[in-house]
Design a protein around this motif. Structure first.
Motif, PDB file in Angstrom:
ATOM      1  N   PHE A 123       0.826  -1.200   0.000  1.00  0.00           N
ATOM      2  CA  PHE A 123       0.000   0.000   0.000  1.00  0.00           C
ATOM      3  C   PHE A 123       0.862   1.252   0.000  1.00  0.00           C
ATOM      4  N   LEU A 124       1.884   1.284   0.844  1.00  0.00           N
ATOM      5  CA  LEU A 124       2.763   2.448   0.905  1.00  0.00           C
ATOM      6  C   LEU A 124       3.551   2.621  -0.386  1.00  0.00           C
ATOM      7  N   ALA A 125       3.961   1.520  -0.997  1.00  0.00           N
ATOM      8  CA  ALA A 125       4.764   1.591  -2.220  1.00  0.00           C
ATOM      9  C   ALA A 125       3.936   2.050  -3.416  1.00  0.00           C
ATOM     10  N   THR A 126       2.619   1.817  -3.389  1.00  0.00           N
ATOM     11  CA  THR A 126       1.785   2.193  -4.523  1.00  0.00           C
ATOM     12  C   THR A 126       1.128   3.542  -4.349  1.00  0.00           C
ATOM     13  N   PRO A 179       0.737   7.444  -4.546  1.00  0.00           N
ATOM     14  CA  PRO A 179       1.380   8.492  -5.336  1.00  0.00           C
ATOM     15  C   PRO A 179       2.195   9.408  -4.425  1.00  0.00           C
ATOM     16  N   ALA A 180       3.200  10.009  -4.970  1.00  0.00           N
ATOM     17  CA  ALA A 180       4.076  10.903  -4.187  1.00  0.00           C
ATOM     18  C   ALA A 180       3.237  12.014  -3.563  1.00  0.00           C
ATOM     19  N   GLY A 181       3.428  12.242  -2.284  1.00  0.00           N
ATOM     20  CA  GLY A 181       2.718  13.288  -1.571  1.00  0.00           C
ATOM     21  C   GLY A 181       1.353  12.889  -1.058  1.00  0.00           C
ATOM     22  N   ALA A 182       0.885  11.682  -1.345  1.00  0.00           N
ATOM     23  CA  ALA A 182      -0.436  11.257  -0.903  1.00  0.00           C
ATOM     24  C   ALA A 182      -0.479  10.841   0.552  1.00  0.00           C
ATOM     25  N   SER A 183       0.683  10.611   1.150  1.00  0.00           N
ATOM     26  CA  SER A 183       0.701  10.148   2.538  1.00  0.00           C
ATOM     27  C   SER A 183       0.486  11.278   3.527  1.00  0.00           C
ATOM     28  N   GLY A 184       0.415  12.491   3.067  1.00  0.00           N
ATOM     29  CA  GLY A 184       0.186  13.614   3.975  1.00  0.00           C
ATOM     30  C   GLY A 184       1.475  14.219   4.466  1.00  0.00           C
ATOM     31  N   GLY A 185       2.599  13.659   4.065  1.00  0.00           N
ATOM     32  CA  GLY A 185       3.901  14.171   4.480  1.00  0.00           C
ATOM     33  C   GLY A 185       4.370  15.251   3.539  1.00  0.00           C
TER      34      GLY A 185
END
Length: 156
Positions: A143-146, A148-154
């Motif tokens: 899940f983390l690897a798929t 998109p960049a910036g989608a994790s809220g960081g």
């Protein structure tokens, strides 16, 4: 029927060796439950933990799982344990269900806290961490690897 005496002696020898092996295995396996004071802990999932499973502190068995039941109000799994009388743990001790390697079974790992007060017989551990299977961990990594960049809220 005539029996060859050699066959009878060899059969008796095989049975004797098997009996010696069973006695050796039973005495070295330490399959008995630990007698001591009762504690319990609630988890949302217990994985492959079974009755008779080990309770360890610093890698040393100090107890055993004596029962499992479902709490009808919270729908959590309640694990009953028996701990050695000589081991008195702080009230803020944490219980974690963990696996004993890839092919090993599950056990309860206790992490002692720093509180001055000690757990009494029949108390429930307040701080628990649920069993996390290998499948759960792989799913989180995928899940983390798929993402998109910036989608994790960081930061981007």
């Amino acid at each position: 029927m005539n029996r060859n005496p050699l066959e009878t002696i060899m059969g008796a020898l095989v049975l004797l060796v098997a009996a010696v092996f069973l006695v050796f295995a039973y005495t070295t396996a330490d399959l008995r439950q630990v007698k001591g004071y009762p504690l319990s802990a609630s988890f949302t999932k217990v994985g492959g933990l079974t009755v008779g499973g080990e309770v360890r502190l610093a890698g040393i068995q100090i107890g055993s799982v004596t029962g499992q039941r479902l709490d009808p109000k919270t729908f959590e799994a309640v694990v009953d344990m028996s701990l050695l009388d000589s081991v008195r743990l702080p009230t803020d001790t944490r219980a974690v269900i963990t696996s004993d390697g890839l092919l090993g079974g599950s056990y309860v790992k206790l992490i002692p806290g720093t509180d001055e007060a000690k757990l009494e017989p029949g108390d429930a551990l307040r701080y628990t961490q649920d069993y996390q299977s290998l499948e759960d961990l792989v799913g989180e990594i995928i899940f983390l690897a798929t993402q998109p960049a910036g989608a994790s809220g960081g930061p981007n």
